[in-house]
Structures are given as C-alpha cells and as structure tokens.
Design an enzyme around this catalytic site. Structure first.
Site, PDB file in Angstrom:
ATOM      1  N   GLY A  14     -14.160 -43.388  60.897  1.00 46.07           N
ATOM      2  CA  GLY A  14     -14.784 -43.789  62.158  1.00 46.07           C
ATOM      3  C   GLY A  14     -16.055 -44.591  61.943  1.00 46.07           C
ATOM      4  O   GLY A  14     -16.236 -45.653  62.541  1.00 46.07           O
ATOM      5  N   ALA A  90     -17.981 -40.954  52.965  1.00 45.92           N
ATOM      6  CA  ALA A  90     -16.851 -40.009  52.972  1.00 45.92           C
ATOM      7  C   ALA A  90     -17.361 -38.642  53.398  1.00 45.92           C
ATOM      8  O   ALA A  90     -18.335 -38.138  52.835  1.00 45.92           O
ATOM      9  CB  ALA A  90     -16.221 -39.931  51.587  1.00 45.92           C
ATOM     10  N   ILE A  92     -16.074 -34.699  55.474  1.00 47.22           N
ATOM     11  CA  ILE A  92     -15.109 -33.883  56.214  1.00 47.22           C
ATOM     12  C   ILE A  92     -15.836 -32.709  56.859  1.00 47.22           C
ATOM     13  O   ILE A  92     -16.948 -32.364  56.456  1.00 47.22           O
ATOM     14  CB  ILE A  92     -13.982 -33.336  55.295  1.00 47.22           C
ATOM     15  CG1 ILE A  92     -14.575 -32.463  54.169  1.00 47.22           C
ATOM     16  CG2 ILE A  92     -13.162 -34.477  54.710  1.00 47.22           C
ATOM     17  CD1 ILE A  92     -13.521 -31.696  53.365  1.00 47.22           C
ATOM     18  N   THR A  93     -15.199 -32.116  57.863  1.00 49.12           N
ATOM     19  CA  THR A  93     -15.719 -30.865  58.443  1.00 49.12           C
ATOM     20  C   THR A  93     -14.671 -29.771  58.269  1.00 49.12           C
ATOM     21  O   THR A  93     -13.456 -30.045  58.264  1.00 49.12           O
ATOM     22  CB  THR A  93     -16.015 -31.012  59.947  1.00 49.12           C
ATOM     23  OG1 THR A  93     -14.848 -31.532  60.598  1.00 49.12           O
ATOM     24  CG2 THR A  93     -17.197 -31.921  60.202  1.00 49.12           C
ATOM     25  N   ASP A  95     -15.272 -26.616  60.264  1.00 45.29           N
ATOM     26  CA  ASP A  95     -16.195 -25.819  61.074  1.00 45.29           C
ATOM     27  C   ASP A  95     -15.674 -24.412  61.343  1.00 45.29           C
ATOM     28  O   ASP A  95     -14.547 -24.225  61.832  1.00 45.29           O
ATOM     29  CB  ASP A  95     -16.443 -26.503  62.430  1.00 45.29           C
ATOM     30  CG  ASP A  95     -17.212 -27.815  62.304  1.00 45.29           C
ATOM     31  OD1 ASP A  95     -17.623 -28.175  61.188  1.00 45.29           O
ATOM     32  OD2 ASP A  95     -17.398 -28.462  63.357  1.00 45.29           O
ATOM     33  N   GLN A 148     -26.229 -26.517  62.380  1.00 44.86           N
ATOM     34  CA  GLN A 148     -25.368 -26.445  63.561  1.00 44.86           C
ATOM     35  C   GLN A 148     -24.502 -25.192  63.470  1.00 44.86           C
ATOM     36  O   GLN A 148     -24.003 -24.866  62.381  1.00 44.86           O
ATOM     37  CB  GLN A 148     -24.496 -27.709  63.663  1.00 44.86           C
ATOM     38  CG  GLN A 148     -23.393 -27.675  64.717  1.00 44.86           C
ATOM     39  CD  GLN A 148     -23.908 -27.475  66.135  1.00 44.86           C
ATOM     40  OE1 GLN A 148     -24.492 -26.441  66.463  1.00 44.86           O
ATOM     41  NE2 GLN A 148     -23.701 -28.473  66.985  1.00 44.86           N
ATOM     42  N   GLN A 151     -21.410 -24.618  61.030  1.00 42.73           N
ATOM     43  CA  GLN A 151     -21.454 -25.655  59.983  1.00 42.73           C
ATOM     44  C   GLN A 151     -22.386 -25.293  58.828  1.00 42.73           C
ATOM     45  O   GLN A 151     -23.136 -26.143  58.340  1.00 42.73           O
ATOM     46  CB  GLN A 151     -21.893 -26.983  60.585  1.00 42.73           C
ATOM     47  CG  GLN A 151     -20.828 -27.647  61.448  1.00 42.73           C
ATOM     48  CD  GLN A 151     -21.102 -29.128  61.617  1.00 42.73           C
ATOM     49  OE1 GLN A 151     -22.206 -29.526  61.952  1.00 42.73           O
ATOM     50  NE2 GLN A 151     -20.091 -29.952  61.384  1.00 42.73           N
ATOM     51  N   TYR A 154     -21.235 -27.709  56.085  1.00 44.68           N
ATOM     52  CA  TYR A 154     -21.541 -29.130  56.359  1.00 44.68           C
ATOM     53  C   TYR A 154     -23.054 -29.373  56.395  1.00 44.68           C
ATOM     54  O   TYR A 154     -23.565 -30.335  55.830  1.00 44.68           O
ATOM     55  CB  TYR A 154     -20.894 -29.486  57.696  1.00 44.68           C
ATOM     56  CG  TYR A 154     -20.940 -30.928  58.114  1.00 44.68           C
ATOM     57  CD1 TYR A 154     -19.928 -31.812  57.743  1.00 44.68           C
ATOM     58  CD2 TYR A 154     -21.963 -31.409  58.933  1.00 44.68           C
ATOM     59  CE1 TYR A 154     -19.951 -33.130  58.167  1.00 44.68           C
ATOM     60  CE2 TYR A 154     -21.997 -32.720  59.359  1.00 44.68           C
ATOM     61  CZ  TYR A 154     -20.978 -33.584  58.978  1.00 44.68           C
ATOM     62  OH  TYR A 154     -21.002 -34.894  59.407  1.00 44.68           O
TER      63      TYR A 154
HETATM   64  N1  CAA Z   1     -24.470 -21.410  69.757  1.00 40.50           N
HETATM   65  C1  CAA Z   1     -24.490 -20.086  69.978  1.00 40.50           C
HETATM   66  N2  CAA Z   1     -23.381 -19.339  70.070  1.00 40.50           N
HETATM   67  C2  CAA Z   1     -22.221 -19.942  69.935  1.00 40.50           C
HETATM   68  C3  CAA Z   1     -22.116 -21.325  69.694  1.00 40.50           C
HETATM   69  C4  CAA Z   1     -23.316 -22.056  69.627  1.00 40.50           C
HETATM   70  N3  CAA Z   1     -23.328 -23.374  69.426  1.00 40.50           N
HETATM   71  N4  CAA Z   1     -20.813 -21.638  69.580  1.00 40.50           N
HETATM   72  C5  CAA Z   1     -20.115 -20.505  69.739  1.00 40.50           C
HETATM   73  N5  CAA Z   1     -20.961 -19.480  69.973  1.00 40.50           N
HETATM   74  C6  CAA Z   1     -20.625 -18.079  70.221  1.00 40.50           C
HETATM   75  C7  CAA Z   1     -19.395 -17.957  71.072  1.00 40.50           C
HETATM   76  O1  CAA Z   1     -19.762 -17.961  72.434  1.00 40.50           O
HETATM   77  C8  CAA Z   1     -18.818 -16.638  70.627  1.00 40.50           C
HETATM   78  O2  CAA Z   1     -19.570 -15.579  71.189  1.00 40.50           O
HETATM   79  P1  CAA Z   1     -18.878 -14.121  71.433  1.00 40.50           P
HETATM   80  O3  CAA Z   1     -18.453 -13.624  70.087  1.00 40.50           O
HETATM   81  O4  CAA Z   1     -19.971 -13.345  72.039  1.00 40.50           O
HETATM   82  O5  CAA Z   1     -17.713 -14.402  72.341  1.00 40.50           O
HETATM   83  C9  CAA Z   1     -19.108 -16.669  69.172  1.00 40.50           C
HETATM   84  O6  CAA Z   1     -20.276 -17.472  68.987  1.00 40.50           O
HETATM   85  C10 CAA Z   1     -17.960 -17.323  68.426  1.00 40.50           C
HETATM   86  O7  CAA Z   1     -18.177 -17.050  67.172  1.00 40.50           O
HETATM   87  P2  CAA Z   1     -17.011 -17.227  66.196  1.00 40.50           P
HETATM   88  O8  CAA Z   1     -17.333 -16.534  64.931  1.00 40.50           O
HETATM   89  O9  CAA Z   1     -15.719 -16.843  66.838  1.00 40.50           O
HETATM   90  O10 CAA Z   1     -17.047 -18.779  65.993  1.00 40.50           O
HETATM   91  P3  CAA Z   1     -15.904 -19.620  65.392  1.00 40.50           P
HETATM   92  O11 CAA Z   1     -15.711 -19.276  63.969  1.00 40.50           O
HETATM   93  O12 CAA Z   1     -14.715 -19.585  66.296  1.00 40.50           O
HETATM   94  O13 CAA Z   1     -16.525 -21.058  65.432  1.00 40.50           O
HETATM   95  C11 CAA Z   1     -16.870 -23.178  66.310  1.00 40.50           C
HETATM   96  C12 CAA Z   1     -16.753 -21.689  66.623  1.00 40.50           C
HETATM   97  C13 CAA Z   1     -15.510 -23.723  65.863  1.00 40.50           C
HETATM   98  C14 CAA Z   1     -17.849 -23.441  65.193  1.00 40.50           C
HETATM   99  C15 CAA Z   1     -17.311 -23.834  67.570  1.00 40.50           C
HETATM  100  O14 CAA Z   1     -18.533 -23.242  67.970  1.00 40.50           O
HETATM  101  C16 CAA Z   1     -17.569 -25.316  67.401  1.00 40.50           C
HETATM  102  O15 CAA Z   1     -16.648 -26.098  67.265  1.00 40.50           O
HETATM  103  N6  CAA Z   1     -18.847 -25.705  67.444  1.00 40.50           N
HETATM  104  C17 CAA Z   1     -19.227 -27.104  67.315  1.00 40.50           C
HETATM  105  C18 CAA Z   1     -19.487 -27.403  65.897  1.00 40.50           C
HETATM  106  C19 CAA Z   1     -19.958 -28.831  65.792  1.00 40.50           C
HETATM  107  O16 CAA Z   1     -20.779 -29.321  66.539  1.00 40.50           O
HETATM  108  N7  CAA Z   1     -19.449 -29.531  64.808  1.00 40.50           N
HETATM  109  C20 CAA Z   1     -19.811 -30.899  64.618  1.00 40.50           C
HETATM  110  C21 CAA Z   1     -18.602 -31.668  64.215  1.00 40.50           C
HETATM  111  S1  CAA Z   1     -18.904 -33.407  64.249  1.00 40.50           S
HETATM  112  C22 CAA Z   1     -19.902 -33.673  62.959  1.00 40.50           C
HETATM  113  O17 CAA Z   1     -20.158 -32.827  62.151  1.00 40.50           O
HETATM  114  C23 CAA Z   1     -20.461 -35.061  62.841  1.00 40.50           C
HETATM  115  C24 CAA Z   1     -21.923 -35.029  62.756  1.00 40.50           C
HETATM  116  O18 CAA Z   1     -22.453 -35.156  61.672  1.00 40.50           O
HETATM  117  C25 CAA Z   1     -22.724 -34.901  63.978  1.00 40.50           C
END
Ligand code: CAA
Length: 248
Positions: A14, A90, A92-93, A95, A148, A151, A154
């Site tokens: 991307g 290069a 990867i995530t 997450d 984050q 992450q 990452y």
């Molecule tokens: N802050 C606080 N709490 C959070 C949260 C956050 N950001 N995200 C999830 N939670 C909470 C949930 O509400 C849930 O709470 P309960 O247990 O009370 O229901 C709990 O944390 C979920 O925890 P899990 O252990 O189940 O989390 P998970 O292993 O399923 O992971 C996740 C969740 C996949 C990480 C999801 O939160 C997510 O996708 N987050 C975004 C991550 C992100 O921004 N990645 C960036 C990718 S792009 C990139 O990286 C490019 C760049 O450089 C910018």
C-alpha cells in the site's frame, strides 16, 4: 550522471507502491522488492506502474531471509548499479492482545519488520559508504511511538526500528549516508482497512485532520528524505500522521 538506484522493500504494498512511483518520478531507477507469492498483487502492481516502463522493476524478496537480501543487493548492483537509496517499507501485522499472542505472532512480526531492516541495511551500507552517498529511509509507525492495543509485537518492532535508525545514522554520518525514519499514522491501505470497522472509525475520530492519510502523502516525505540535498537530515523520525500523535 547515471540514475540513482533505489530499492524499496514491501515495494508492491500500500505504501510501497506509491513510494516507488514518487522515486521514479524524481528520476530514480526503482527496484520494488517484495514477496513473489502474492501473484495477483504483483500483476496489479505491474499494471499500476506500467507508465514508468523499466524505471520501476519488480524483484522477488523475503526480507526475513538474510541470504536472499544479500543475493538481491548483489543482483541489483550487477544489473543497474549500486543502490544509493534503500526504503525499508516491508511490514506485517499479527494483531492480538499479549495474553493471546502465540510465539509465532511475535516472531513473524519481529523477523519481517525489524530483522528485515537489519538484513537489508547490512547489505547496502558498504556500497553506500564507498560511494560517499546513501539515503536509508525506514518506514516505522505512529504505533511505535504511542503503543497500540493488540500490537505489542508491531509496536516493539517499529520503536526498535527507530533506535536502529539513530544508531546507524551515527555510524555512517561522515560518509555521506543519511538514515531516517518516517512514522506514518493510519493510512488508506489494505493493512488499515483490515482493522475492524468499528475500531477503525474510533481511530479516525481521533485524527485531528479527520481522515486517513493517503499513501502518496507518506511517499512525498520519503522522496524528500531521499533527495540529494537532504544530507543534513539524519537520525530523524518524521511523523506523518494527521496530528494523531504530537510530540516535542
Ligand atoms: N483499548 C482498550 N480496550 C480495548 C481495545 C482498545 N483499543 N480494543 C479492545 N479492547 C478491549 C475489548 O473491549 C475487550 O474487552 P472485554 O474483554 O472487557 O470484552 C478486550 O479488550 C478484548 O481483548 P482481547 O484479548 O479479546 O483482544 P483481542 O486479542 O481480540 O484483540 C484486537 C483485539 C484484534 C487487537 C482489536 O482490538 C484490534 O484490531 N485493534 C486495532 C489494532 C490496530 O489498530 N492495529 C493497527 C493495524 S494498521 C497498522 O498497524 C498500520 C500502522 O502502522 C498505523
């Protein structure tokens, strides 16, 4: 003067694709190095960059493989001349929260995002210092600055990348080689589109500019740092994040 040769890892991704186009527009011979297994993406990349002809070429590479990086850099040197510009894009995530993270999810991200930077820099640095010119740009992330949720892998790799940038910048500063990081915020790429929509919308709501970044806005910064007259910027980290994280 011969064209400067640029290698962009993650070159068909991307951000990588736009970086290749910007560098080619600035008159560079660009080698987009990326995993060949993504055959559909390779084909789409060739179409998207067709207007540049041979100024942008694709070469297969897994940055996690030290020997493959050595072979690529030698091949580039023999075919187009020594690399003057290296963009490590290069990445990867894998997450997931730490309590669920499998060792492979940690290792895969560190191997590609951080070790890949070592593997490539290690190959180009002698050639750049010998030429008395080089530009290395490491694509880090705002999430390496802020951390984050989900992450730990990452964020560690991306923060580590900037430590690497500063250390190498000192080692090669007297040889005409600069080493900088660019830390993109959330951009309009497949990687960010893969974040669940509700979470992504919450993130966008916290970006002062009010939208995702466009890959060309990152590419513009990379091209700026890669310029011949950018020689006094080294060891820097340039945030390009729409105001999502401000630091002093
Ligand atoms: N802050 C606080 N709490 C959070 C949260 C956050 N950001 N995200 C999830 N939670 C909470 C949930 O509400 C849930 O709470 P309960 O247990 O009370 O229901 C709990 O944390 C979920 O925890 P899990 O252990 O189940 O989390 P998970 O292993 O399923 O992971 C996740 C969740 C996949 C990480 C999801 O939160 C997510 O996708 N987050 C975004 C991550 C992100 O921004 N990645 C960036 C990718 S792009 C990139 O990286 C490019 C760049 O450089 C910018």
């Amino acid at each position: 003067m011969n064209k400067r040769v640029a290698i962009v890892t993650g070159g068909i991704g991307g951000l990588g694709t736009e970086i290749c186009k910007h560098l080619a527009r600035s008159g560079r011979q660009v080698v987009a190095a990326d995993l060949p297994a993504r055959t559909e993406r390779v084909a789409a990349f060739r179409e998207e960059t067709a207007e540049f002809g041979d100024a942008i070429v694709f070469e297969p590479l897994n940055v996690a493989d030290f020997q493959a990086c050595a072979d690529l850099v030698r091949h580039v040197g023999e075919t187009w001349g020594p690399a003057s510009i290296l963009v490590n894009a290069a990445g990867i995530t894998r997450d997931t929260s730490l309590r669920k993270m499998a060792p492979e999810q940690w290792t895969d991200v560190i191997k590609v995002n951080l070790e890949g930077v070592f593997n490539m820099c290690r190959q180009v640095v002698d050639g750049m210092t010998a030429q008395g010119f080089g530009r290395i740009v490491n694509i880090s992330s705002v999430n390496g600055q802020t951390g984050q949720f989900g992450q730990t892998n990452y964020s560690a790799a991306k923060a580590g990348m900037h430590g690497f940038t500063m250390a190498l910048a000192r080692e090669v500063a007297k040889k005409g080689v600069t080493v900088n990081s660019v830390s993109p915020g959330y951009c309009n790429t497949a990687m960010v589109q893969a974040v669940p929509e509700d979470i992504r919308n919450q993130i966008i709501a916290n970006i002062p500019v009010g939208r995702l970044g466009e890959p060309r806005e990152i590419a513009r910064t990379v091209d700026f740092l890669a310029a011949d007259d950018a020689g006094f910027i080294t060891g820097a980290n340039i945030p390009v994040n729409g105001g999502y994280f401000m630091d002093f």
